[in-house]
Design an enzyme around this catalytic site. Structure first.
Site: not given
Ligand code: R1P
Length: 306
Positions: A223-224, A37, A261, A120, A68, A90, A92-93, A247
């Site tokens: 998440m990737s 990201s 995000h 990230a 992206h 990803h 979740y997409e 973060n």
């Protein structure tokens, strides 16, 4: 029996995309960079860039997440042919893990030898600060614990063996080079080597999940990344990966902080030049023999297969 090809993951299915890309680039890429990201800025380091929108590539997935951009960029860094994915996919997409990792197999078919994968990530290790870089030394694939895996189904022997090891997935020699380069760039105190864990997302972790991750010695969470690494190891690519800590994960039940995000992208933006310098120098030091930049061949075959 042919592998199940529902998600376009077999050699036959990937040939369309591979042939299309071959028709657009002058010679074989040696390195594939997958940008996390906001990290698409790494593609700006490529000399003589050729930009191929994902939407133009047959059967290629599309990016749907801010940060992206959805472009494949071919170019050179220190004379070495590099393919850069400005935008990754990803789970979740809604993409299948096979779809998410199909670019890794396409890169293998194009002649890529090394995957540099970036993301990230949230800092789980309390010593990590926003803006730090974590070289990935190992991972925990929570999706895999439940059998959710890009290589689930019949194995495609054209790419790799049914069973394969993933210890030492993240090349130790390149990590050593990266540590030295980090020190030369003055980011040594902000450079770590740690364990990356993948969760499904799209929500960020609960305080109890962060505390649980800490008990498992996880240093950063995202998440990737891991699905692509697994497919890369399966088909014999070297892997070097790093996380930009964007973060600090929230473990305090009463904290007012809410990961988002926008802060992730802002943290990446604050490190743009440093990240580009870092990646360029790692590639320079990897001692790729530039003379081996082979001309692109029209046929689509695996180099390790006759
Ligand atoms: O892993 P990359 O693609 O860098 O993206 C990370 O940032 C997003 C959350 O802000 C999630 O997609 C997470 O995986």
């Amino acid at each position: 029996m042919a592998p199940i090809d529902e998600d376009g993951f077999s050699l036959t299915h990937l040939q369309k995309a591979t042939s299309y890309i071959k028709g657009k680039i002058p010679s074989s890429p040696r390195i594939l960079i997958i940008c996390g990201s906001g990290l698409g800025i790494l593609a700006d380091s490529l000399q003589s860039p050729i930009v191929i929108p994902y939407g133009d590539i047959p059967n290629f997935p599309e990016s749907t997440i801010k940060g992206h951009s959805g472009q494949l960029v071919f170019g050179t860094i220190s004379g070495i042919n590099v393919l850069c994915m400005k935008g990754r996919f990803h789970y979740y997409e809604g993409h299948s893990l096979k779809k998410i990792t199909s670019p890794v197999r396409i890169a293998k078919l194009l002649g890529v030898e090394l995957l540099i994968i970036t993301n990230a990530a949230g800092g789980v290790n309390q010593k990590y600060k926003v803006g730090d870089i974590m070289l990935i030394k190992d991972h925990i694939n929570f999706l895999g614990f439940a059998g959710t895996h890009p290589l689930r189904g019949l194995n495609d022997d054209d790419f790799g063996d049914r069973f394969f090891p993933v210890n030492r997935s993240y090349d130790k020699n390149i990590r050593k080079i990266a540590v030295e380069i980090g020190q030369s760039l003055g980011i040594g105190p902000n450079l770590h080597e740690g364990v990356y864990a993948m969760v499904g997302g799209p929500n960020y972790e609960s305080p109890s999940e962060v505390r649980a991750l800490r008990t498992l010695n996880v240093d950063a969470v995202g998440m990737s990344t891991i699905p692509e690494v697994l497919v890369a190891k399966h088909c014999g690519l070297k892997v070097f990966g790093f996380s930009l800590i964007t973060n600090e994960c929230v473990a305090d039940y009463d904290s007012e902080k809410q990961p988002n995000h926008e802060e992730v992208l802002a943290a990446v933006n604050s490190r743009t030049q440093q990240l580009k310098d870092f990646v360029i120098k790692v590639i320079e030091k990897c001692n790729f023999n530039v003379s081996k930049n082979e001309n692109i061949s029209s046929d689509v075959k695996l180099s390790n297969k006759t």
